[in-house]
Write a protein that holds these residues in place. Structure first.
Motif, PDB file in Angstrom:
ATOM      1  N   CYS A  12       0.846  -1.201   0.000  1.00  0.00           N
ATOM      2  CA  CYS A  12       0.000   0.000   0.000  1.00  0.00           C
ATOM      3  C   CYS A  12       0.882   1.252   0.000  1.00  0.00           C
ATOM      4  N   ASP A  13       0.922   1.979   1.098  1.00  0.00           N
ATOM      5  CA  ASP A  13       1.652   3.253   1.085  1.00  0.00           C
ATOM      6  C   ASP A  13       2.889   3.263   1.981  1.00  0.00           C
ATOM      7  N   HIS A  37       0.479  11.360   0.660  1.00  0.00           N
ATOM      8  CA  HIS A  37      -0.916  11.070   0.314  1.00  0.00           C
ATOM      9  C   HIS A  37      -1.921  11.956   1.038  1.00  0.00           C
ATOM     10  N   PRO A  45      -2.529   5.584  -6.012  1.00  0.00           N
ATOM     11  CA  PRO A  45      -1.682   4.456  -6.439  1.00  0.00           C
ATOM     12  C   PRO A  45      -0.429   4.821  -7.225  1.00  0.00           C
ATOM     13  N   THR A  46      -0.537   5.755  -8.170  1.00  0.00           N
ATOM     14  CA  THR A  46       0.665   6.050  -8.970  1.00  0.00           C
ATOM     15  C   THR A  46       1.708   6.803  -8.152  1.00  0.00           C
ATOM     16  N   LYS A  49       3.424   4.109  -6.095  1.00  0.00           N
ATOM     17  CA  LYS A  49       4.378   3.335  -6.901  1.00  0.00           C
ATOM     18  C   LYS A  49       5.704   4.096  -7.059  1.00  0.00           C
ATOM     19  N   LEU A  85      -2.460  -2.700  -3.604  1.00  0.00           N
ATOM     20  CA  LEU A  85      -2.567  -1.886  -4.822  1.00  0.00           C
ATOM     21  C   LEU A  85      -1.626  -2.474  -5.870  1.00  0.00           C
ATOM     22  N   ALA A  88       1.698  -0.773  -6.650  1.00  0.00           N
ATOM     23  CA  ALA A  88       2.584  -0.772  -5.478  1.00  0.00           C
ATOM     24  C   ALA A  88       3.209  -2.158  -5.286  1.00  0.00           C
TER      25      ALA A  88
END
Ligand code: KG4
Ligand code: ZN
Length: 364
Positions: A12-13, A37, A45-46, A49, A85, A88
């Motif tokens: 995820c993040d 975020h 998501p981008t 990544k 995600l 990710a």
């Protein structure tokens, strides 16, 4: 020898890498992207990544250095294959394949939810450095256990007959509990993520002031639904605003009442499961597991369901929680420990090409 594993999680993040030996954490590095975020009020998501790509090499290097191990001594590389995600997950899997190829090691593809489920088993490194075998780590546990996972992406109950032998009993049919906390936090401009902020506000409020309905009580299943609480929250907030009564104390009372409603729903369904299955232990995992009110409410549910224990230090159905909040949030140490069990059961790949991201992978 107890397997020594380098693990990666980019579901995820958070970009995370860890070195584990058996159930012991030798290092657990987490590069958080929360600040990136926050302007979006959720994970983009981008952006995730790109940040994973920028962080991954450094995070892996630091994890190896902190653990103070040499790569030639590693038994395997582990990586989260899903759920998460897709863009990710891809970054972590790519890095893990690269490392496995370079070091000629087997690659273990781990389910992120299984790892949250096993996170209460993870132990801190001790001074005398004797690494428990995985079977020794399980010797003190009693099955069937029930995993309660409460995070931003997932809220579910998993019956653990043994490590690797699972049955999903109930899951969220709309928002996850953490997602509901975050969305209501957004209505109140609390920033993202909001779970910990709501916990702090709730400490000063009255959980009984605003009454939320208990969802899904007519269904016989163990599923969870949190989306109705959002509508209720919006109505309460609009009413308070219309009455010019949204003062500090009203906010604290609202946070306490809403948090109580979210956790009461989980406890209600947990109790139903305890009535139907001979659960010996409950294992709590996921980002929301850091919340002390949730832990207290779960313990109370277990106490009532299990009858009064003769020794209060050894309740009949104990609640096991990760030993540090770092293991509640997304982290690679839980991936490494889960991979250790899989490695012992021969669940690893030497042909890496078959390992592709599985964004919607459920625990099997
Ligand atoms: O497990 P996690 O780090 O990521 C997912 O896999 O989803 O969980 C993140 C979630 C967020 O919704 C966040 O608001 C929530 O965990 N959270 C909390 C607390 N700390 C984090 N919720 C309630 N109380 C907390 N102290
Ligand atoms: Zn997670």
């Amino acid at each position: 020898m107890t397997p020594l594993i380098l693990a990666i999680d980019t579901s995820c993040d958070d970009t995370s890498a860890a070195v584990t030996q058996g159930v012991t954490v030798l290092s657990n590095i987490i590069a958080s992207q929360t600040q990136l975020h926050t302007p979006y009020g959720g994970v983009f998501p981008t952006v995730a990544k790109q940040a994973h790509k920028e962080n991954i090499d450094r995070v892996v290097d630091v994890a190896m250095r902190r653990a103070n191990v040499e790569s030639k001594n590693l038994s395997a590389i582990a990586v989260t294959q899903g759920p998460g995600l897709a863009p990710a997950l891809e970054v972590g899997i790519h890095k893990a394949k690269e490392l496995a190829e370079e070091l000629r090691l087997p690659l273990i593809a781990v389910n992120h939810i299984e790892a949250h489920a096993l996170s209460p088993l993870v132990e801190a490194r001790k001074k005398n450095e004797i690494f428990k075998t995985l079977s020794a780590a399980l010797a003190d546990h009693h099955f069937p256990a029930l995993s309660v996972i409460v995070s931003g992406g997932h809220t579910e109950f998993i019956l653990i007959n043994n490590i690797g032998d699972y049955e999903r009993l109930g899951w969220k049919i709309d928002d996850a509990a953490g997602e509901a906390l975050d969305k209501v936090g957004r209505m109140l401009n609390l920033g993202y993520p909001a779970g910990a902020v709501i916990e702090a506000m709730a400490k000063k409020g009255d959980p009984k002031r605003f009454k939320f309905p208990l969802p899904m009580t007519t269904q016989k299943d163990y599923h969870l639904s949190f989306s109705g609480m959002k509508t209720f929250s919006r109505n309460f907030i609009e009413q308070l605003e219309a009455d010019k009564a949204l003062n500090k104390q009203a906010l604290y009372d609202f946070a306490a009442s809403f948090q109580y409603a979210v956790f009461r729903h989980i406890c209600y369904k947990l109790n139903k499961i305890l009535q139907a299955f001979p659960i010996r232990e409950v294992w709590l995992g996921g980002g929301v597991a850091a919340n002390l009110t949730l832990r207290r409410m779960l313990r109370e549910t277990l106490r009532l369901a299990g009858g009064r224990a003769t020794d209060s230090r050894h309740p009949k159905i104990p609640l096991l929680v990760p030993y540090t909040k770092r293991l509640c949030m997304d982290n690679a140490a839980m991936i490494g420990v889960t991979a250790g069990f899989m490695f012992e059961h021969g669940k690893f790949a030497t042909d890496y090409s078959a390992i592709e991201r599985k964004p919607r992978w459920e625990v099997e």
